[in-house]
Motif scaffolding. Structure first.
Motif, PDB file in Angstrom:
ATOM      1  N   VAL A 105       4.082  -2.280 -12.610  1.00  0.00           N
ATOM      2  CA  VAL A 105       5.486  -2.643 -12.410  1.00  0.00           C
ATOM      3  C   VAL A 105       6.034  -1.987 -11.145  1.00  0.00           C
ATOM      4  CG1 VAL A 105       7.817  -2.454 -13.367  1.00  0.00           C
ATOM      5  CG2 VAL A 105       5.887  -3.036 -14.863  1.00  0.00           C
ATOM      6  N   LYS A 106       5.761  -0.696 -10.991  1.00  0.00           N
ATOM      7  CA  LYS A 106       6.252   0.017  -9.806  1.00  0.00           C
ATOM      8  C   LYS A 106       5.642  -0.554  -8.533  1.00  0.00           C
ATOM      9  CE  LYS A 106       6.420   4.533  -7.537  1.00  0.00           C
ATOM     10  NZ  LYS A 106       7.775   4.235  -6.993  1.00  0.00           N
ATOM     11  N   PHE A 107       4.338  -0.846  -8.566  1.00  0.00           N
ATOM     12  CA  PHE A 107       3.689  -1.416  -7.379  1.00  0.00           C
ATOM     13  C   PHE A 107       4.338  -2.735  -6.988  1.00  0.00           C
ATOM     14  CE2 PHE A 107       0.852  -4.509  -5.531  1.00  0.00           C
ATOM     15  CZ  PHE A 107       0.358  -3.838  -4.417  1.00  0.00           C
ATOM     16  N   ASN A 108       4.550  -3.620  -7.969  1.00  0.00           N
ATOM     17  CA  ASN A 108       5.123  -4.920  -7.668  1.00  0.00           C
ATOM     18  C   ASN A 108       6.502  -4.811  -7.043  1.00  0.00           C
ATOM     19  OD1 ASN A 108       3.770  -7.698  -8.742  1.00  0.00           O
ATOM     20  ND2 ASN A 108       2.940  -5.940  -9.855  1.00  0.00           N
ATOM     21  N   PHE A 109       7.303  -3.862  -7.527  1.00  0.00           N
ATOM     22  CA  PHE A 109       8.629  -3.679  -6.945  1.00  0.00           C
ATOM     23  C   PHE A 109       8.513  -3.165  -5.512  1.00  0.00           C
ATOM     24  CE2 PHE A 109      12.234  -0.925  -5.934  1.00  0.00           C
ATOM     25  CZ  PHE A 109      13.273  -1.845  -6.066  1.00  0.00           C
ATOM     26  N   ASP A 110       7.723  -2.122  -5.305  1.00  0.00           N
ATOM     27  CA  ASP A 110       7.596  -1.535  -3.966  1.00  0.00           C
ATOM     28  C   ASP A 110       6.965  -2.512  -2.980  1.00  0.00           C
ATOM     29  OD1 ASP A 110       8.652   0.772  -5.025  1.00  0.00           O
ATOM     30  OD2 ASP A 110       6.714   1.784  -5.275  1.00  0.00           O
ATOM     31  N   TYR A 111       5.907  -3.195  -3.408  1.00  0.00           N
ATOM     32  CA  TYR A 111       5.192  -4.096  -2.503  1.00  0.00           C
ATOM     33  C   TYR A 111       6.038  -5.314  -2.162  1.00  0.00           C
ATOM     34  CZ  TYR A 111       1.431  -6.970  -0.563  1.00  0.00           C
ATOM     35  OH  TYR A 111       0.660  -7.752   0.270  1.00  0.00           O
ATOM     36  N   GLN A 112       6.650  -5.932  -3.167  1.00  0.00           N
ATOM     37  CA  GLN A 112       7.425  -7.150  -2.912  1.00  0.00           C
ATOM     38  C   GLN A 112       8.699  -6.858  -2.127  1.00  0.00           C
ATOM     39  OE1 GLN A 112       7.694 -10.132  -6.108  1.00  0.00           O
ATOM     40  NE2 GLN A 112       6.133  -8.978  -7.216  1.00  0.00           N
TER      41      GLN A 112
END
Length: 536
Positions: A105-112
């Motif tokens: 979840v954190k990766f998707n927020f940071d990456y997107q």
């Protein structure tokens, strides 16, 4: 002999489709996906194909209730005014085997936030400062300021508009553009091949194919083995459905319902809860449209609308009355909001008092599906000596000139000479009025069609709304906002059409409350062409 129309009513839908799905889970779990359907998605196919079906959200719209339901998350709790804690579903994996957890979840927020230009992450979630990992299945969203509407805003459909959860390692490896072509998610379906740009596909050609996810976390679903999305114009889509060449056409135009129901291959499914709103957005910002800043003029435009004729000729009976910006289905108390009744003499008096007794000229733009509404409005307004020039447009024009004009280089309201834009929007949000305030009327809204002086009361209401976490209290605020919008006649209020779907006779289609095309609950019968083919 009189032919009976095969139209599925909401009662039939709920009793024959939804209840068996919810009550007979053991039988559902023993059945494997079967069959194939061909779909023409009429509303933003680049958005709705992937949303939920492939790439899911933390929460989603409930199947049969006007509220949010758990999806990849199971619960949420406000720790304080700017901290939202979310508990995640355990035991879920992406279709490539990667685990779904707090780090995903954190990766998707940071990456997107860095790579996804879509407004879902750049605008809808702009208030989210960061996401913290508390433990493997708990995250905390840290906000810049209180935002009670955050969860509703996160559910915009698809990766090009909304914030979705994809496989982290795969996304990082292939990059965002490639990920959109071959996305990997947790949904009931997987992409076979790649997703193509539907706008570049010849008519009748497929632009996306989905196949059932055998390890989907919601056991017993999906029901259909393969789904192919095909590009057709509305006219050709209707012909293909009637001839049995496609199985589902979304956003069916009301005037076409009789043709669909009379075909031996198809039926009409009405989503009684899937109410959309069709309004005339008024340009109150441009110096070319100064008469619209006069409230008496706006009231006159509403009193001139003959809703009985709209219901009969434009909607073919498939619409409900709007009271302000909402309908009875919204759950908001509308007891103090009365609709504008057809009253041409009153409209003429109002125009005369406003100094426009001899009328004026104005430009009205409309999407293709709303051409009957546009022509009727032109006739209604001719009774007020208002000369209306009508022009057909595409949704992309509305995005550039109405929804997000400030994203265009050299943008200025002085260049916008449209007066009214007729547009139909799905009223999909459980708290629709929150979205209306957020995107239409408060000062600085991207869908800003009100000058700052008019939006001041709504700014106060909107500010209070963001700080109100209690749902019942928010609905009291929505009541006040809707009354103000109606009293000021900030739109031309027409009707709220029902969601209409053209469906193959042998497809058991379950419509959602929202406009999003959730296909995991739908199924095909033993007599469907694809099942007969599988048995051979």
């Amino acid at each position: 002999m009189e032919r009976k129309l095969r139209i599925c009513t909401p009662l039939i839908i709920s009793s024959l489709l939804i209840l068996p799905l919810l009550s007979d889970l053991s039988k559902a779990q023993s059945e494997k996906p079967r069959g194939e359907i061909r779909v023409v998605e009429s509303w933003r196919p680049d958005v709705t194909v992937l949303g939920h079906n492939v790439l899911q959200y933390l929460f989603e719209y409930a199947l049969d209730r006007n509220e949010l339901a758990p999806s990849l998350a199971v619960s949420r709790e406000w720790i304080d005014d700017t901290t939202l804690e979310v508990k995640l579903r355990q035991g879920v994996r992406f279709t490539n085997g990667e685990p779904f957890d707090a780090h995903a979840v954190k990766f998707n927020f940071d990456y997107q936030r860095q790579h996804n230009p879509g407004r879902g992450i750049q605008i809808y979630m702009k208030n989210v400062k960061e996401i913290e990992v508390v433990d493997p299945y708990t995250v905390r969203m840290i906000l810049d300021h209180p935002d009670a509407l955050l969860m509703n805003r996160m559910l915009s459909a698809g990766p090009k508009i909304g914030w979705v959860i994809g496989a982290p390692r795969y996304m990082e490896k292939v990059g965002w553009d490639e990920f959109l072509k071959r996305p990997v998610g947790t949904g009931p379906y997987m992409v076979e091949g790649e997703v193509k740009d539907y706008r570049e596909m010849p008519e009748g050609e497929a632009y996306a194919t989905l196949v059932a996810n055998p390890d989907y976390w919601k056991k017993g679903y999906p029901k259909i083995r393969k789904i192919t999305f095909v590009r057709y114009t509305p006219k050709e889509a209707l012909r293909a459905l009637i001839e049995g060449r496609v199985d589902l056409v979304t956003s069916l135009i009301p005037k076409d319902t009789l043709k669909v129901a009379e075909s031996p291959h198809s039926k009409v499914v009405k989503g009684r809860q899937d109410v959309r709103w069709t309004v005339g957005c008024l340009n109150l910002m441009s110096p070319h449209t100064l008469p619209l800043r006069n409230m008496r003029v706006r009231e006159a435009l509403n009193y001139a609308v003959n809703k009985k004729e709209l219901l009969r000729y434009a909607f073919k009976g498939n619409a409900v009355e709007m009271r302000g910006a909402l309908t009875e289905k919204s759950g908001v108390d509308l007891s103090n909001t009365q609709p504008y009744e057809w009253n041409v003499p009153e409209a003429r008096k109002l125009l005369k008092r406003a100094g426009y007794g001899e009328g004026f000229k104005m430009k009205l733009f409309y999407e293709e599906r709303d051409y009957l509404i546009a022509h009727l409005l032109r006739r209604f307004y001719s009774l007020l000596k208002i000369e209306v020039e009508i022009t057909p447009i595409q949704w992309e024009w509305i995005v550039r000139h109405v929804v997000y004009p400030n994203t265009r280089e050299g943008y200025s309201w002085e260049d916008e000479d449209w007066w009214i834009v007729i547009s139909s929007h799905p009223s999909y949000a459980p708290e629709l009025m929150g979205g209306i305030l957020e995107w239409h009327f408060h000062a600085g809204a991207p869908f800003q069609t009100s000058p700052d002086w008019l939006g001041v009361p709504l700014d106060r209401i909107y500010s209070q709304l963001l700080r109100t976490k209690d749902r019942e209290k928010r609905f009291q605020i929505y009541k006040r906002a809707n009354e103000y919008i109606a009293d000021q006649a900030l739109w031309v209020f027409t009707m709220a059409p029902l969601g209409l779907y053209g469906v193959n006779e042998e497809v058991e289609f379950v419509p959602q409350l929202s406009q999003y095309l959730y296909l995991d609950y739908s199924s095909v019968t033993d007599n469907h062409w694809s099942v007969r083919g599988e048995r051979k």
